[in-house]
Design a protein around this motif. Structure first.
Motif, PDB file in Angstrom:
ATOM      1  N   CYS A 220      36.798 -45.991   4.596  1.00  0.00           N
ATOM      2  CA  CYS A 220      37.111 -47.426   4.613  1.00  0.00           C
ATOM      3  C   CYS A 220      38.182 -47.790   3.603  1.00  0.00           C
ATOM      4  CB  CYS A 220      35.858 -48.254   4.353  1.00  0.00           C
ATOM      5  SG  CYS A 220      35.297 -48.218   2.639  1.00  0.00           S
TER       6      CYS A 220
ATOM      7  N   CYS B 235      29.834 -46.479   3.520  1.00  0.00           N
ATOM      8  CA  CYS B 235      30.254 -45.506   4.528  1.00  0.00           C
ATOM      9  C   CYS B 235      29.346 -44.282   4.544  1.00  0.00           C
ATOM     10  CB  CYS B 235      31.693 -45.089   4.279  1.00  0.00           C
ATOM     11  SG  CYS B 235      32.853 -46.434   4.564  1.00  0.00           S
TER      12      CYS B 235
ATOM     13  N   CYS C 140      37.609 -43.996  -1.052  1.00  0.00           N
ATOM     14  CA  CYS C 140      36.873 -43.677   0.167  1.00  0.00           C
ATOM     15  C   CYS C 140      37.859 -43.316   1.261  1.00  0.00           C
ATOM     16  CB  CYS C 140      36.021 -44.866   0.604  1.00  0.00           C
ATOM     17  SG  CYS C 140      35.046 -44.513   2.087  1.00  0.00           S
TER      18      CYS C 140
ATOM     19  N   CYS D  31      32.235 -44.071   0.206  1.00  0.00           N
ATOM     20  CA  CYS D  31      31.578 -45.056  -0.634  1.00  0.00           C
ATOM     21  C   CYS D  31      30.146 -45.258  -0.140  1.00  0.00           C
ATOM     22  CB  CYS D  31      32.330 -46.373  -0.616  1.00  0.00           C
ATOM     23  SG  CYS D  31      32.230 -47.259   0.942  1.00  0.00           S
TER      24      CYS D  31
HETATM   25 ZN   LIG Z   1      33.928 -46.466   2.388  1.00  0.00          ZN
END
Ligand SMILES: [Zn+2]
Ligand SMILES: [Mn+2]
Ligand SMILES: [Mn+2]
Ligand SMILES: [Zn+2]
Lengths: 144, 144
Positions: B97, B137, B94, B134
């Motif tokens: 994050c 997110c 990701c 992800c």
């Molecule tokens: Zn993420």
DNA sequence: CTCTAAATAGAAATGATTTCGTTTTAAAAT
DNA sequence: ATTTTAAAACGAAATCATTTCTATTTAGAG
């Protein structure tokens, strides 16, 4: 041939400057990938003035608009490659002679679907690159 | 848990120094990838002295011996991730994050065979990495 | 406990890449 | 053809993540 590149640049919303055209012509003639500095050394003789930052900037812009492909190299330096294949595909790059060969299909569509379904994530891009020695270099057993 | 990491280091032919163990513990606790400087900032409080070059060196060595995984990031900086899955697999990372998720299977074996057969080349390594957001997110729609 | 190769410190160097303010130019508009 | 202007290029200088170097410390074998 110059027309072709000019059209490509226009389609990408970029001005068809002599320096951009020269970069594209040189890279298309190459069978492999090249670094900004290498291109600059070759091209600066053909122009009264040609700055290395100009080469860097153009390569990056051309890569962003999809005209050139960036090579991910273990030495972490930048390399670019001209590939006229418009289909989605990936590359096998020779770490010795820098030749690049197309990899026609990749199973990444399926992997993307899997990630989306399994975790709800969103795949924005993917990197798939095979590194190795091309047929010629594998025979010689050399690492230039 | 310290024993486990010490054993891993020993198996890799590396001395089990307190700093290496601390790096591994910290990275294992993280759910995502981290940069050398971030790790250094977190860890230097726990030691009388800890040099940033030491962190760089250890991350690279641990990556070379397969204990850590390097993340290929668009910003071209170095990031490392601890993954205890011993099977051959790849990652979905990701960009927001920094979480990393395993991708269990890849069709790369088949691609490698194809390259060998078609061109006589030898595949030395491959890079397969999916970049994206992800599940968490993607919902927030944020790019930190 | 001794010994030694490996690991670390920390300051300094490196060097690929980027930035910035100025000058030039492609190409659209007249 | 000439004007106009936003984009492109210049190039010296800055950036800054990463690496190098030499002296010092330490893990772990014997
Ligand atoms: Zn993420
Ligand atoms: Mn291609
Ligand atoms: Mn993994
Ligand atoms: Zn080759």
């Amino acid at each position: 041939m110059e027309q072709r590149h000019a059209a490509v640049l226009k389609a990408a919303g970029m001005k068809a400057t002599p320096k951009r055209l020269a970069i594209l012509e040189l890279l298309e003639a190459e069978s492999g990938y090249a670094s900004p500095e290498e291109l600059w050394k070759t091209l600066k003789g053909r122009f009264d003035r040609l700055g290395l930052p100009t080469v860097y900037r153009n390569l990056e812009e051309l890569s962003e608009s999809g005209v050139l492909t960036k090579v991910i190299h273990p030495n972490r330096q930048l390399y670019y490659y001209f590939c006229s294949n418009p289909e989605h595909h990936h590359h096998f790059v020779c770490l010795s002679c820098r030749k690049v060969e197309d990899i026609p299909s990749c199973g990444i569509d399926a992997l993307e679907r899997e990630v989306s379904i399994r975790n709800g994530g969103k795949v924005l891009s993917h990197i798939l690159q095979l590194n190795g020695l091309c047929g010629g270099c594998a025979k010689k057993g050399e690492m230039a």
